[in-house]
Write an enzyme that holds these catalytic residues in place. Structure first.
Site, PDB file in Angstrom:
ATOM      1  N   ASN A  41      11.838   1.136   2.993  1.00 21.99           N
ATOM      2  CA  ASN A  41      11.163   0.170   2.120  1.00 21.99           C
ATOM      3  C   ASN A  41      12.177  -0.696   1.385  1.00 21.99           C
ATOM      4  O   ASN A  41      13.261  -0.232   1.014  1.00 21.99           O
ATOM      5  CB  ASN A  41      10.311   0.932   1.090  1.00 21.99           C
ATOM      6  CG  ASN A  41       9.596   0.002   0.133  1.00 21.99           C
ATOM      7  OD1 ASN A  41       8.988  -0.992   0.546  1.00 21.99           O
ATOM      8  ND2 ASN A  41       9.671   0.287  -1.162  1.00 21.99           N
TER       9      ASN A  41
ATOM     10  N   GLU B 155      17.893 -10.275  -0.392  1.00 21.35           N
ATOM     11  CA  GLU B 155      17.174  -9.295   0.435  1.00 21.35           C
ATOM     12  C   GLU B 155      17.224  -9.652   1.921  1.00 21.35           C
ATOM     13  O   GLU B 155      17.244  -8.775   2.782  1.00 21.35           O
ATOM     14  CB  GLU B 155      15.707  -9.199  -0.001  1.00 21.35           C
ATOM     15  CG  GLU B 155      15.531  -8.502  -1.338  1.00 21.35           C
ATOM     16  CD  GLU B 155      14.076  -8.337  -1.732  1.00 21.35           C
ATOM     17  OE1 GLU B 155      13.285  -9.263  -1.465  1.00 21.35           O
ATOM     18  OE2 GLU B 155      13.739  -7.283  -2.288  1.00 21.35           O
TER      19      GLU B 155
ATOM     20  N   ARG C 130       0.844  -1.192   0.000  1.00 17.58           N
ATOM     21  CA  ARG C 130       0.000   0.000   0.000  1.00 17.58           C
ATOM     22  C   ARG C 130       0.884   1.248   0.000  1.00 17.58           C
ATOM     23  O   ARG C 130       1.927   1.272   0.660  1.00 17.58           O
ATOM     24  CB  ARG C 130      -0.895   0.036   1.244  1.00 17.58           C
ATOM     25  CG  ARG C 130      -2.033  -0.976   1.190  1.00 17.58           C
ATOM     26  CD  ARG C 130      -3.092  -0.532   0.177  1.00 17.58           C
ATOM     27  NE  ARG C 130      -4.114  -1.545  -0.051  1.00 17.58           N
ATOM     28  CZ  ARG C 130      -4.048  -2.501  -0.970  1.00 17.58           C
ATOM     29  NH1 ARG C 130      -3.010  -2.595  -1.763  1.00 17.58           N
ATOM     30  NH2 ARG C 130      -5.034  -3.359  -1.122  1.00 17.58           N
ATOM     31  N   ILE C 131       0.444   2.267  -0.732  1.00 21.30           N
ATOM     32  CA  ILE C 131       1.205   3.523  -0.767  1.00 21.30           C
ATOM     33  C   ILE C 131       0.827   4.345   0.468  1.00 21.30           C
ATOM     34  O   ILE C 131      -0.345   4.420   0.842  1.00 21.30           O
ATOM     35  CB  ILE C 131       0.888   4.285  -2.073  1.00 21.30           C
ATOM     36  CG1 ILE C 131       1.513   3.513  -3.245  1.00 21.30           C
ATOM     37  CG2 ILE C 131       1.416   5.717  -2.020  1.00 21.30           C
ATOM     38  CD1 ILE C 131       1.110   4.002  -4.601  1.00 21.30           C
TER      39      ILE C 131
ATOM     40  N   HIS D 200      12.727  -2.716  -1.974  1.00 26.14           N
ATOM     41  CA  HIS D 200      12.160  -2.777  -3.333  1.00 26.14           C
ATOM     42  C   HIS D 200      13.016  -3.697  -4.202  1.00 26.14           C
ATOM     43  O   HIS D 200      14.247  -3.526  -4.266  1.00 26.14           O
ATOM     44  CB  HIS D 200      12.116  -1.361  -3.933  1.00 26.14           C
ATOM     45  CG  HIS D 200      11.509  -1.349  -5.296  1.00 26.14           C
ATOM     46  ND1 HIS D 200      10.159  -1.565  -5.501  1.00 26.14           N
ATOM     47  CD2 HIS D 200      12.061  -1.204  -6.525  1.00 26.14           C
ATOM     48  CE1 HIS D 200       9.908  -1.535  -6.802  1.00 26.14           C
ATOM     49  NE2 HIS D 200      11.045  -1.315  -7.440  1.00 26.14           N
TER      50      HIS D 200
HETATM   51  C1  GRF Z   1      10.251  -8.581  -1.597  1.00 27.63           C
HETATM   52  O1  GRF Z   1      10.836  -9.035  -2.786  1.00 27.63           O
HETATM   53  C2  GRF Z   1      10.307  -7.081  -1.503  1.00 27.63           C
HETATM   54  O2  GRF Z   1      11.389  -6.513  -2.178  1.00 27.63           O
HETATM   55  C3  GRF Z   1       9.028  -6.658  -2.180  1.00 27.63           C
HETATM   56  O3  GRF Z   1       8.093  -7.638  -1.799  1.00 27.63           O
HETATM   57  C4  GRF Z   1       8.766  -8.868  -1.550  1.00 27.63           C
HETATM   58  C5  GRF Z   1       8.317  -9.341  -0.208  1.00 27.63           C
HETATM   59  O4  GRF Z   1       8.677 -10.681   0.016  1.00 27.63           O
HETATM   60  N1  GRF Z   1       8.653  -5.323  -1.829  1.00 27.63           N
HETATM   61  P1  GRF Z   1       8.363 -11.384   1.403  1.00 27.63           P
HETATM   62  O5  GRF Z   1       6.887 -11.160   1.716  1.00 27.63           O
HETATM   63  O6  GRF Z   1       9.248 -10.769   2.435  1.00 27.63           O
HETATM   64  O7  GRF Z   1       8.653 -12.835   1.196  1.00 27.63           O
END
Ligand code: GRF
Length: 238
Positions: free
Chosen positions: A134, A218, A118-119, A136
């Site tokens: 955030n 990530e 959500r924004i 991304h």
């Molecule tokens: C991630 O790839 C993040 O960059 C993006 O949404 C995904 C979330 O993955 N915004 P998870 O729900 O943490 O598995």
């Protein structure tokens, strides 16, 4: 013959590093995290584990909020006995008011958007200045107004902002993509960058295989970003 007969007992290495990490921890301001999710929550899981293992010392998840009742991430939070709430997002203004009140009630220092779909409005962000970050799944440039990031191999990678960033990368045929953690500003996926990591695109990659490799990266990146945010915003380090 040694010139000095006094024996100095060497301090066992484990003790030294234990003491160093203790004093580092004592110097760290305690961090209460609010993690917002909409889906599977694998990054939330990485944060949970980093808090538990001490990889992210003096930090705890104070609250998890999902705008999707069935989000698997909510179950992850509950399994770890973390405060976790489903917040329906029917009327954005009212939902944001509730969200802000919850984050304040749970005394959240840093809000981490980890797959939050959500924004958030400028009005909401003003209540948490420089306190919302955030994750991304694309390489975003340092300059928020730029539309291209120069990767480590010198190639110019378009900034894939908004939805389906992994799909955008595959469609553009880039050889490298990645992920970025940035401060959230009213402009979507365009706030100042905290850290980023590259992920090569492989022959035959599908959206799923590529996203899986991006997520694996990530899970490290988000921890690094939280640590960097604390160093910068609470300890005044560059
Ligand atoms: C991630 O790839 C993040 O960059 C993006 O949404 C995904 C979330 O993955 N915004 P998870 O729900 O943490 O598995």
């Amino acid at each position: 013959m040694p010139r000095c007969a006094v024996m100095v007992e060497p301090v066992p290495r484990a003790d030294v590093s234990q003491r160093e990490s203790l004093s580092r921890e004592q110097a760290l301001p305690h961090l209460r995290l609010g993690v917002l999710i909409s889906g599977s929550g694998t990054n939330l899981q990485a944060i949970i584990e980093a808090c538990a293992s001490g990889r992210l010392p003096a930090a705890e998840i104070a609250l998890v909020v999902s705008n999707v009742a069935s989000a698997a991430g909510l179950q992850r939070a509950l399994q770890h006995r973390l405060p976790a709430l489903y917040l329906p997002w029917r009327e954005p203004e009212e939902s944001e008011q509730r969200l802000a009140a919850l984050l304040e009630l749970f005394r959240v220092d840093l809000v981490v958007l980890a797959g939050w779909m959500r924004i958030l409005s400028a009005g909401f962000l003003e209540r948490f200045p420089r306190r919302v970050i955030n994750l991304h799944p694309a390489l975003l440039p340092d300059d928020p107004s730029a539309n291209v990031h120069i990767a480590s191999d010198g190639s110019a990678i378009p900034a894939f902002r908004g939805l389906h960033a992994i799909r955008q990368a595959l469609e553009a045929g880039v050889k490298v993509t990645g992920s970025t953690v940035h401060y959230v500003t009213p402009a979507v996926d365009a706030g100042p960058v905290l850290c980023r990591a590259e992920v090569p695109v492989l022959e035959g990659d599908s959206e799923e295989t590529l996203h899986e490799r991006v997520k694996a990266v990530e899970h490290e990146l988000i921890i690094e970003a939280i640590a960097r945010w604390r160093a910068r915003e609470l300890l005044g380090q560059p």
